[in-house]
Scaffold this motif. Structure first.
Motif, short mmCIF file in Angstrom:
data_model
loop_
_atom_site.label_atom_id
_atom_site.label_comp_id
_atom_site.label_asym_id
_atom_site.label_seq_id
_atom_site.Cartn_x
_atom_site.Cartn_y
_atom_site.Cartn_z
N PRO A 1 39.76 39.01 29.99
CA PRO A 1 38.73 38.14 30.38
C PRO A 1 37.51 38.84 30.23
CG PRO A 1 40.03 38.95 32.19
CD PRO A 1 40.82 39.39 31.14
N ARG A 2 36.51 38.12 29.40
CA ARG A 2 35.26 38.87 29.23
C ARG A 2 34.38 38.63 30.45
NH1 ARG A 2 36.93 42.79 25.93
NH2 ARG A 2 38.44 41.98 24.53
N THR A 3 34.57 37.76 31.37
CA THR A 3 33.48 37.37 32.27
C THR A 3 34.28 37.39 33.61
OG1 THR A 3 33.81 35.11 32.31
CG2 THR A 3 32.22 36.05 30.57
N PRO A 4 33.51 37.46 34.70
CA PRO A 4 33.95 37.44 36.13
C PRO A 4 34.81 35.98 36.51
CG PRO A 4 31.96 38.48 36.27
CD PRO A 4 32.00 37.80 34.82
N ASP A 5 34.02 35.01 35.78
CA ASP A 5 34.49 33.59 35.79
C ASP A 5 36.06 33.48 35.26
OD1 ASP A 5 32.72 32.68 37.72
OD2 ASP A 5 31.36 32.17 35.81
N GLU A 6 36.04 33.88 34.06
CA GLU A 6 37.26 33.81 33.43
C GLU A 6 38.51 34.68 33.84
OE1 GLU A 6 36.98 35.25 29.31
OE2 GLU A 6 35.60 33.78 28.72
N ALA A 7 37.91 36.01 34.83
CA ALA A 7 39.05 36.81 35.39
C ALA A 7 39.54 35.91 36.63
CB ALA A 7 38.41 37.95 35.85
N ALA A 8 38.41 35.34 37.22
CA ALA A 8 38.83 34.72 38.79
C ALA A 8 39.80 33.37 38.09
CB ALA A 8 37.56 34.07 39.34
N ALA A 9 39.64 32.58 37.38
CA ALA A 9 39.99 31.52 36.77
C ALA A 9 41.65 31.93 36.31
CB ALA A 9 39.72 30.80 35.72
N GLY A 10 42.02 32.92 35.69
CA GLY A 10 43.07 33.35 35.05
C GLY A 10 43.97 33.84 36.32
N ALA B 1 32.07 41.84 41.07
CA ALA B 1 31.90 40.52 41.19
C ALA B 1 32.76 40.13 42.16
CB ALA B 1 31.89 39.77 39.95
N THR B 2 32.32 38.89 42.73
CA THR B 2 33.13 38.22 43.83
C THR B 2 33.32 36.70 43.51
OG1 THR B 2 32.74 39.91 45.74
CG2 THR B 2 33.83 37.79 46.35
N THR C 1 40.73 32.67 49.87
CA THR C 1 40.56 33.66 49.58
C THR C 1 39.54 34.32 48.91
OG1 THR C 1 41.73 35.99 48.82
CG2 THR C 1 41.92 34.15 47.39
N ARG C 2 38.91 35.38 48.91
CA ARG C 2 37.87 35.84 48.11
C ARG C 2 38.38 36.90 47.04
NH1 ARG C 2 35.65 35.04 53.14
NH2 ARG C 2 33.63 33.87 53.15
N ILE C 3 38.06 36.73 45.75
CA ILE C 3 38.49 37.38 44.59
C ILE C 3 37.76 38.68 44.16
CG2 ILE C 3 39.59 37.39 42.27
CD1 ILE C 3 39.96 34.36 42.75
N HIS C 4 37.86 39.85 44.38
CA HIS C 4 37.21 40.96 43.97
C HIS C 4 37.25 41.29 42.94
CE1 HIS C 4 35.59 40.50 48.33
NE2 HIS C 4 36.74 40.89 48.65
N MET C 5 36.38 41.44 41.98
CA MET C 5 36.54 42.02 40.49
C MET C 5 35.89 43.14 40.10
SD MET C 5 36.69 38.10 39.09
CE MET C 5 35.59 37.57 40.54
N GLN C 6 36.19 43.69 39.15
CA GLN C 6 35.37 45.02 38.71
C GLN C 6 35.55 44.89 37.14
OE1 GLN C 6 36.52 48.83 40.25
NE2 GLN C 6 36.06 49.83 38.33
N GLN C 7 34.13 45.26 36.63
CA GLN C 7 34.16 45.42 35.28
C GLN C 7 34.70 46.69 34.55
OE1 GLN C 7 30.26 45.57 33.07
NE2 GLN C 7 31.04 43.95 31.73
N VAL C 8 35.72 46.72 33.40
CA VAL C 8 36.24 48.07 33.06
C VAL C 8 35.98 48.07 31.59
CG1 VAL C 8 37.92 47.93 34.65
CG2 VAL C 8 38.55 46.81 32.40
#
Length: 262
Positions: free
Chosen positions: A86-95, A119-120, A137-144
């Motif tokens: 996933p290249r964006t936080p929205d893509e990661a949250a949806a996946g 991102a959250t 829930t709240r999805i907590h994400m990080q760019q890598v």
């Protein structure tokens, strides 16, 4: 005789008159030179050129190397390298919602709020009619940064206010089993806890908390005997389902690491 005296007197008079005229002769007055009048319009304007500074050649500055964004030591998704990152936080949250948070029984996440490399995104509950409400829930994400230098997003945790885990702490999972404690609520007070690795389920236990939205303390023993496929890494998952349609009501997922050598 008289003539001679008159001649002498006349001569004396003439001498005296000559001397008086000479002494009384006025001195010639000094003539002052006239002041010269200058016409200012006829004075040529003198232009003083402004010196041009000699340019100093700029020293070439090397472009700063971009700061590497390290891969987090602990994360919950993806558990293995995906075909497409996933290249964006929205893509990661949806996946994450599709693959981990119960697929069709999970709603679509709201647009993520991003701050720098974090991102959250809020994952709402899903009503029976398909509408959304509340917060599952709240999805907590990080760019890598990946090995090829490109950037991607991963999920480092998911946390619900309805399932608050106080023990074990993130990254401190005891091999062979652990006590899970905290506070929360679920349908009839039931909260399901699992230990999972990238291959699936390693252990399962039920905890009894509060109900009807009221959090109460819980504590349960969560055993597992099989070592995670990664050797050290696993995920602690706590969730509750809707009594109406089985959709996701609350979800907490925390990354764990075995802290003993068994």
């Amino acid at each position: 005789m008289i003539r001679r005296m008159w001649a002498l007197l006349l001569a004396a008079f003439l001498v005296a008159s000559g001397c008086g005229n000479h002494s009384a002769e006025p001195e010639e007055a000094a003539v002052e030179p006239e002041a010269e009048v200058v016409d200012l319009d006829e004075i040529p304007e003198v232009v003083i050129p402004t010196p041009t500074p000699t340019p100093i050649p700029a020293t070439p500055t090397a472009a700063p190397e971009p700061t590497a964004i390290p891969f987090p030591e602990l994360l919950v998704w993806p558990r293995f390298e995906p075909e497409t990152w996933p290249r964006t936080p929205d893509e990661a949250a949806a996946g994450f919602a599709r693959q981990v948070a119960r697929g069709e029984r999970a709603a679509a996440p709201h647009p993520a709020a991003q701050s720098g490399t974090s991102a959250t995104a809020v994952l709402p509950r899903l009503a029976e009619d398909g509408s959304t409400f509340g917060v599952a829930t709240r999805i907590h994400m990080q760019q890598v940064q990946l090995d090829d230098g490109s950037l991607a997003w991963v999920v480092i945790s998911a946390q619900s206010d309805d399932i608050v885990v106080e023990s074990p702490a993130v990254g401190e999972l005891l091999a062979g089993g652990t006590v899970v404690a905290g506070e929360g609520n679920g349908f009839e007070g039931t909260i399901v806890f699992q230990i999972e690795d990238q291959d699936g389920l390693l252990g399962l236990a039920l905890a009894q908390g509060g109900a009807l939205g009221q959090n109460l303390p819980f504590e349960t023993q969560l055993p597992f005997n099989e070592r995670p496929a990664s050797g050290d890494w696993a995920t602690l998952t706590g969730f509750t389902d809707s009594a109406v349609d089985g959709s996701l009501s609350a979800l907490t997922m925390l990354p764990m690491r075995l802290i003993d050598g068994s």
